[in-house]
Design an enzyme around this catalytic site. Structure first.
Site, PDB file in Angstrom:
ATOM      1  N   THR A   4       1.480   4.315   2.795  1.00 30.19           N
ATOM      2  CA  THR A   4       2.201   5.121   1.818  1.00 30.19           C
ATOM      3  C   THR A   4       1.994   4.477   0.444  1.00 30.19           C
ATOM      4  OG1 THR A   4       3.826   5.584   3.505  1.00 30.19           O
ATOM      5  CG2 THR A   4       4.482   6.044   1.246  1.00 30.19           C
ATOM      6  N   GLY A   5       1.671   5.293  -0.553  1.00 32.73           N
ATOM      7  CA  GLY A   5       1.479   4.743  -1.899  1.00 32.73           C
ATOM      8  C   GLY A   5       0.067   4.257  -2.173  1.00 32.73           C
ATOM      9  N   LYS A   7      -3.509   8.386  -1.367  1.00 30.46           N
ATOM     10  CA  LYS A   7      -4.058   9.476  -0.552  1.00 30.46           C
ATOM     11  C   LYS A   7      -3.697  10.845  -1.137  1.00 30.46           C
ATOM     12  CE  LYS A   7      -1.948   8.417   3.345  1.00 30.46           C
ATOM     13  NZ  LYS A   7      -1.031   7.337   3.007  1.00 30.46           N
ATOM     14  N   GLU A   9      -0.768  15.230   6.363  1.00 30.75           N
ATOM     15  CA  GLU A   9       0.098  14.954   7.516  1.00 30.75           C
ATOM     16  C   GLU A   9       0.667  16.234   8.135  1.00 30.75           C
ATOM     17  OE1 GLU A   9       2.737  11.617   7.589  1.00 30.75           O
ATOM     18  OE2 GLU A   9       2.078  11.110   5.579  1.00 30.75           O
TER      19      GLU A   9
END
Lengths: 292, 281
Positions: free
Chosen positions: A42-43, A46, A171
């Site tokens: 995360t971060g 992406k 996702e």
């Protein structure tokens, strides 16, 4: 449709005290019709990268070529619409964007908004709903009366109704049950195999990377730090661990049995089927080897 | 593990939502032993979240009775029950009210009219327990998903509950965030002698639980230890669920002519069995 990022940097809120790096000097190619997975913490950048693939964000530096359109920091926001029909972006928890009174109206909204005549837009909506497995009995339902998994599929149908050449998925299976997850991943695989639609999948599920992707980009700190086939990416578990990424479960378990002394041949099996296939001859030599 | 007295009981509980023909919960009866970790599994829409909401008084039941920590769940007891049973919901974005992390954790205590000096101590202690002390004065918006869920857990802990219910609390987190939240819960469970009720799609988490309850279309269809539940592989798949990795591998190896012991094997047990087969050949 090929997408080429050439020395792309992106700064959030550029020129303000809140400026922050989103992407740093990224040069990658997403080949036409490929199935590419993007992994990273995360971060790691992406989502920022994804939004460059359909020009929702424009680079602060560098160029993005999407098919024959070249996007530069100076590109005006006008006339980007046709691009967004060709590159469909399915956001995380896409069902949060449903808004129409009925399922069919919601799915037809996109094409109508892009100037497709109402009757044809509805036809496209029905086709897209068939693709995602939502039957005619649901067309007149409010999307908000559906289950979470069904709502997600309706939202994806809304993107498919634009008949994109490339589908970008952020996702797409988060929060779904195992069956819903499997159904969606199978749908994307079919769209890829049968209709030649290119897929870019952002995921934390290494099993999906192993099962479906042809090409993997690994991101960290706004940069693409590695790319290659799933086999190449998963061949270095220590490097992955150092970057807070894991192995598919089958590969993890394969390392466990190797550590116990079972001589599983390289390369590391990445899927459960590949693992079973590699184990059988070891457990059952006479029969297993002659049969394989 | 000795069988503890139940801390949650449900007797023939039914919940109907307006405009839906089928009840969300259809005569569910179950007991959850104190100090256990119980995983509640079932496909999307099976009634798992409704069950948690019913216990917390967020949906009213249309039939049956429930108790939480010895109290009957009804309007009169609900505020007391909410101090005994804290719920961490799925979306970390939707559960913040405070301007800072510490304010947010204090919110439940303010509601419970805890005097200020005691409140300050309890907020500090709760943040310490979830490893978020350094973030006390930060804005919740700037935390990662895993950090947000740990702050939500601190808000519950500050009320010194008996039970923490997790309603898919890790499903929106990345693998590291998920691991950090589960680690936090495991430590707290041991330290505070808590009961954990976790609604999850994560079968590896369920496999590590003491008890697994399977819900399908508002009915309780199975209840038992992970080995008991996961040995029924095909039935789980029919219900839209999946089986843990080792169980899938076992099915494929057996199809290839390998004989493995009956019953569910976890990863270590499976690896040991494979080594045994290989080395004695």
């Amino acid at each position: 449709m090929e997408i080429v990022l050439d020395h792309v940097s992106f700064t959030y809120q550029a020129g303000t005290p809140f400026a922050g790096d989103g992407l740093k000097d990224v040069s990658v190619t997403i080949p036409d019709g490929s199935y590419t997975a993007i992994i990273g913490q995360t971060g790691s950048g992406k989502s920022t990268l994804l939004q460059h693939l359909n020009a929702l964000l424009k680079p602060t530096q560098g160029t993005v070529r999407i098919g024959d359109r070249v996007i530069t920091p100076q590109t005006s926001n006008k006339n980007l619409k046709p691009l967004r029909a060709k590159v469909g972006l399915v956001f995380q928890f896409a069902e949060n964007q449903l808004f129409e009174e009925t399922v069919e109206k919601d799915v037809a909204f996109g094409p109508k908004n892009f100037g497709v005549p109402a009757a044809e837009a509805m036809e496209r909506a029905h086709h897209a709903l068939t693709l995602v497995g939502i039957g005619p009995e649901y067309y007149q339902h409010s999307p908000f009366d559906l289950s979470g998994g069904q709502m997600r599929r309706v939202a994806i149908a809304g993107v498919l109704a634009m008949t994109p050449e490339l589908l970008i998925l952020d996702e797409p299976t988060a929060g779904l049950d195992p069956k819903g997850r499997k159904e969606l991943m199978t749908l994307f695989e079919q769209l890829h195999q049968e209709q030649g639609i290119g897929i870019v999948l952002v995921t934390h599920q290494m099993e999906d990377v192993a099962n479906y992707a042809e090409h993997v980009l690994v991101m960290a700190g706004g940069q693409v730090i590695k790319q290659g086939s799933p086999a190449a990416i998963f061949a270095d578990p220590d490097w992955l661990h150092a970057h807070h990424l894991g192995l598919p479960q089958a590969a993890r378990f394969a390392r466990l049995v190797q550590a116990q002394g079972l001589p599983l041949p390289a390369p590391l099996p990445l899927t459960e089927k590949a693992l079973a296939h590699a184990l059988l001859p070891l457990l059952h030599p006479g029969k297993g080897q002659s049969d394989e | 593990m000795t069988e503890e007295a139940p801390i949650i009981t449900m007797e023939n509980v039914t919940v109907r939502y307006a405009e839906q023909e089928q009840p969300a919960l259809d005569g569910i009866s179950l007991t959850i032993p104190a100090h256990s970790w119980t995983a509640l599994i079932g496909h999307n829409g099976s009634g798992k979240s409704t069950l948690i909401k019913a216990l917390d008084g967020l949906v009213t039941i249309d039939g049956g009775t429930m108790t939480v920590a010895g109290l009957t769940v009804n309007e009169e007891n609900i505020w007391q029950i909410r101090r005994r049973l804290g719920v961490v919901f799925q979306n970390p974005e939707n559960q913040f009210v405070g301007a800072t992390v510490a304010d947010d954790v204090a919110f439940g205590l303010e509601n419970a009219q805890v005097p200020r000096p005691a409140m300050v101590d309890r907020v500090a202690a709760a943040l310490e327990q979830v490893g978020m002390t350094a973030y006390a004065e930060r804005e919740p918006a700037h935390l990662s998903g895993g950090q947000k869920q740990r702050v939500a857990i601190a808000g519950i802990l500050a009320l010194a509950p008996d039970i923490i219910a997790l309603d898919e609390a890790t499903s929106m987190l990345d693998p590291e965030g998920r691991a950090s939240v589960l680690r936090t819960i495991r430590t707290l469970k041991a330290q505070e002698n808590l009961t954990i009720l976790s609604v999850t799609h994560d079968l590896e988490e369920a496999a590590a639980a003491d008890h697994v309850i399977v819900i399908d279309n508002g009915h309780l269809v199975a209840s038992g230890t992970p080995p008991e539940i996961f040995a029924q592989g095909a039935a789980l798949i029919d219900m839209g669920l999946s089986v843990p990795f080792t169980e899938q591998l076992k099915t494929d190896l057996e199809a290839g002519g390998i004989t493995l012991p009956a019953g569910y094997l976890n990863e270590e047990e499976m690896a040991a069995q494979l080594w045994k087969l290989y080395s004695t050949m």
